[in-house]
Design a protein around this motif. Structure first.
Motif, PDB file in Angstrom:
ATOM      1  N   TYR A 133       0.827  -1.207   0.000  1.00  0.00           N
ATOM      2  CA  TYR A 133       0.000   0.000   0.000  1.00  0.00           C
ATOM      3  C   TYR A 133       0.865   1.263   0.000  1.00  0.00           C
ATOM      4  N   GLN A 134       1.930   1.240   0.797  1.00  0.00           N
ATOM      5  CA  GLN A 134       2.801   2.412   0.898  1.00  0.00           C
ATOM      6  C   GLN A 134       3.488   2.714  -0.433  1.00  0.00           C
ATOM      7  N   LEU A 135       3.896   1.682  -1.166  1.00  0.00           N
ATOM      8  CA  LEU A 135       4.523   1.933  -2.469  1.00  0.00           C
ATOM      9  C   LEU A 135       3.507   2.539  -3.430  1.00  0.00           C
ATOM     10  N   ASP A 136       2.293   2.002  -3.450  1.00  0.00           N
ATOM     11  CA  ASP A 136       1.249   2.553  -4.323  1.00  0.00           C
ATOM     12  C   ASP A 136       1.006   4.029  -4.031  1.00  0.00           C
ATOM     13  N   ARG A 137       0.836   4.353  -2.736  1.00  0.00           N
ATOM     14  CA  ARG A 137       0.589   5.751  -2.350  1.00  0.00           C
ATOM     15  C   ARG A 137       1.784   6.626  -2.696  1.00  0.00           C
ATOM     16  N   ARG A 138       2.970   6.087  -2.541  1.00  0.00           N
ATOM     17  CA  ARG A 138       4.189   6.856  -2.814  1.00  0.00           C
ATOM     18  C   ARG A 138       4.260   7.232  -4.294  1.00  0.00           C
ATOM     19  N   ILE A 139       3.950   6.281  -5.141  1.00  0.00           N
ATOM     20  CA  ILE A 139       3.991   6.535  -6.584  1.00  0.00           C
ATOM     21  C   ILE A 139       2.943   7.572  -6.969  1.00  0.00           C
ATOM     22  N   LEU A 140       1.726   7.414  -6.457  1.00  0.00           N
ATOM     23  CA  LEU A 140       0.653   8.357  -6.793  1.00  0.00           C
ATOM     24  C   LEU A 140       0.978   9.762  -6.285  1.00  0.00           C
ATOM     25  N   SER A 141       1.502   9.846  -5.062  1.00  0.00           N
ATOM     26  CA  SER A 141       1.850  11.156  -4.499  1.00  0.00           C
ATOM     27  C   SER A 141       2.979  11.816  -5.281  1.00  0.00           C
TER      28      SER A 141
ATOM     29  N   ASP B  26      -5.109  21.653 -20.235  1.00  0.00           N
ATOM     30  CA  ASP B  26      -3.881  22.325 -19.826  1.00  0.00           C
ATOM     31  C   ASP B  26      -2.709  21.493 -20.345  1.00  0.00           C
ATOM     32  N   ASP B  27      -2.264  21.803 -21.556  1.00  0.00           N
ATOM     33  CA  ASP B  27      -1.234  20.990 -22.211  1.00  0.00           C
ATOM     34  C   ASP B  27       0.066  20.963 -21.418  1.00  0.00           C
ATOM     35  N   GLY B  28       0.465  22.098 -20.865  1.00  0.00           N
ATOM     36  CA  GLY B  28       1.717  22.154 -20.118  1.00  0.00           C
ATOM     37  C   GLY B  28       1.687  21.264 -18.890  1.00  0.00           C
ATOM     38  N   TYR B  29       0.579  21.313 -18.154  1.00  0.00           N
ATOM     39  CA  TYR B  29       0.456  20.497 -16.948  1.00  0.00           C
ATOM     40  C   TYR B  29       0.385  19.020 -17.305  1.00  0.00           C
ATOM     41  N   ARG B  30      -0.287  18.708 -18.430  1.00  0.00           N
ATOM     42  CA  ARG B  30      -0.386  17.309 -18.857  1.00  0.00           C
ATOM     43  C   ARG B  30       0.989  16.756 -19.213  1.00  0.00           C
ATOM     44  N   VAL B  31       1.782  17.535 -19.907  1.00  0.00           N
ATOM     45  CA  VAL B  31       3.140  17.105 -20.254  1.00  0.00           C
ATOM     46  C   VAL B  31       3.964  16.915 -18.985  1.00  0.00           C
ATOM     47  N   HIS B  32       3.792  17.837 -18.029  1.00  0.00           N
ATOM     48  CA  HIS B  32       4.543  17.766 -16.772  1.00  0.00           C
ATOM     49  C   HIS B  32       4.226  16.476 -16.018  1.00  0.00           C
ATOM     50  N   LEU B  33       2.934  16.139 -15.860  1.00  0.00           N
ATOM     51  CA  LEU B  33       2.543  14.935 -15.138  1.00  0.00           C
ATOM     52  C   LEU B  33       2.998  13.678 -15.881  1.00  0.00           C
ATOM     53  N   THR B  34       2.832  13.697 -17.187  1.00  0.00           N
ATOM     54  CA  THR B  34       3.241  12.539 -17.991  1.00  0.00           C
ATOM     55  C   THR B  34       4.737  12.296 -17.868  1.00  0.00           C
ATOM     56  N   GLN B  35       5.506  13.355 -17.848  1.00  0.00           N
ATOM     57  CA  GLN B  35       6.957  13.227 -17.740  1.00  0.00           C
ATOM     58  C   GLN B  35       7.366  12.708 -16.361  1.00  0.00           C
ATOM     59  N   ARG B  36       6.702  13.196 -15.321  1.00  0.00           N
ATOM     60  CA  ARG B  36       7.004  12.712 -13.964  1.00  0.00           C
ATOM     61  C   ARG B  36       6.712  11.215 -13.854  1.00  0.00           C
ATOM     62  N   TYR B  37       5.594  10.795 -14.407  1.00  0.00           N
ATOM     63  CA  TYR B  37       5.220   9.377 -14.377  1.00  0.00           C
ATOM     64  C   TYR B  37       6.216   8.537 -15.172  1.00  0.00           C
TER      65      TYR B  37
ATOM     66  N   ASN C 150       9.366   9.250 -16.007  1.00  0.00           N
ATOM     67  CA  ASN C 150      10.696   9.234 -15.377  1.00  0.00           C
ATOM     68  C   ASN C 150      10.730   8.282 -14.173  1.00  0.00           C
ATOM     69  N   LEU C 151       9.655   8.290 -13.380  1.00  0.00           N
ATOM     70  CA  LEU C 151       9.612   7.413 -12.212  1.00  0.00           C
ATOM     71  C   LEU C 151       9.574   5.949 -12.636  1.00  0.00           C
ATOM     72  N   MET C 152       8.765   5.631 -13.653  1.00  0.00           N
ATOM     73  CA  MET C 152       8.698   4.255 -14.125  1.00  0.00           C
ATOM     74  C   MET C 152      10.043   3.800 -14.685  1.00  0.00           C
ATOM     75  N   ASP C 153      10.741   4.678 -15.369  1.00  0.00           N
ATOM     76  CA  ASP C 153      12.068   4.323 -15.886  1.00  0.00           C
ATOM     77  C   ASP C 153      13.017   3.982 -14.740  1.00  0.00           C
TER      78      ASP C 153
END
Length: 276
Positions: A135-143, A177-188, A190-193
């Motif tokens: 559960y903690q890993l799931d919450r950590r990734i989402l946060s 909001d294209d800029g925010y969408r790119v920002h969130l997509t990039q964070r996701y 990078n973390l998965m990588d």
């Protein structure tokens, strides 16, 4: 030509998902067998305690601590019989022991505290700690991905792409909001990588952690912030030993990988392993 490549890629991905689905079914069978084993062990313990009470009426009623210790010892002996002497437990390229030593600070009393907590925790709490790790890993990734969102109700690892679209689209006007969408997509991305380098699979481990949480639950009571219990629960060495002594053998490899990913994220954001 492009269409043929797309079809081939989809067929390949479908086959991969089918294999991972079979693996999750196998893990479910293991947990069911584990539950049946514990039920039989507890039944055996109860019968033994009744005989003890009848044959030794002057001895009084055995304490709950004795019963819990006996039950736990029986289950550990069964797990030990199924282990191979030189089995490699994790697919992660990171050595968990060395990672723990380099990322966490210990004091001279820590070993004694860990051993004491291992003895004091009943089987139910140990099971719930397994679910808490997932559960903690799931919450950590989402946060991490949705850093600006304090409430994550309805967010899961499996619907992150959909939630990125949802939170970057105005609910009334539909403007994106294209800029925010790119920002969130990039964070996701990078973390998965980063987690992929540890052995984490975005198609397998989200349903795996969800399965672990649903099977074992999470902690009912949070330890005090500065309590010995909180300190021990945030000790990766304790959690690694807990996985090896409590989880079914076929779940241990992926649970250790989940713990490794959690340690990695805790090291990066400089926060405790378990956050409440």
């Amino acid at each position: 030509m492009d269409w043929e490549k797309t079809v081939a890629a989809l067929l390949s991905e479908n086959e991969k998902l089918g294999q991972e689905n079979e693996q999750l079914k196998s893990l479910l069978c293991v947990v069911k067998e584990n539950r049946d084993l514990r039920a039989r062990t507890r039944s055996f313990n109860n019968d033994t305690l009744e005989e003890f009470s009848v044959s030794s009426p002057s001895a009084g009623k055995p304490s709950s601590l004795w019963q819990t210790t006996f039950d736990d010892r029986q289950f550990r002996e069964h797990l030990q019989q199924t282990k191979t002497s030189n089995e490699h437990r994790t697919s992660s390229p990171v050595d968990l022991k060395s990672f723990i030593q380099s990322s966490m600070h210990t004091d001279t009393n820590e070993t004694a505290e860990v051993q004491s907590c291992q003895a004091d925790n009943p089987p139910e709490v140990k099971d719930r700690l397994l679910g808490e790790i997932a559960y903690q890993l799931d919450r950590r990734i989402l946060s991490h991905v949705f850093q600006g969102h304090k409430r994550l109700y309805g967010f899961t690892l499996l619907n992150i792409p959909d939630k990125i679209i949802e939170v970057t689209t105005h609910p009334l006007t539909g403007k994106i909001d294209d800029g925010y969408r790119v920002h969130l997509t990039q964070r996701y991305s990078n973390l998965m990588d980063r987690l992929n380098q540890l052995g984490y699979k975005a198609t397998l481990h989200p349903p795996f952690t969800e399965f672990i949480v649903n099977t074992y639950g999470i902690l009912k009571e949070r330890p005090g912030e500065y309590s010995t219990q909180a300190k021990v629960y945030n000790n990766p060495d304790f959690l690694g030993k807990l996985i090896m002594s409590t989880a079914p053998r076929k779940l241990q490899k992926d649970l250790l990988l989940v713990l490794t990913c959690l340690c990695n994220m805790a090291e990066k954001d400089r926060k405790p392993l378990l956050l409440w």
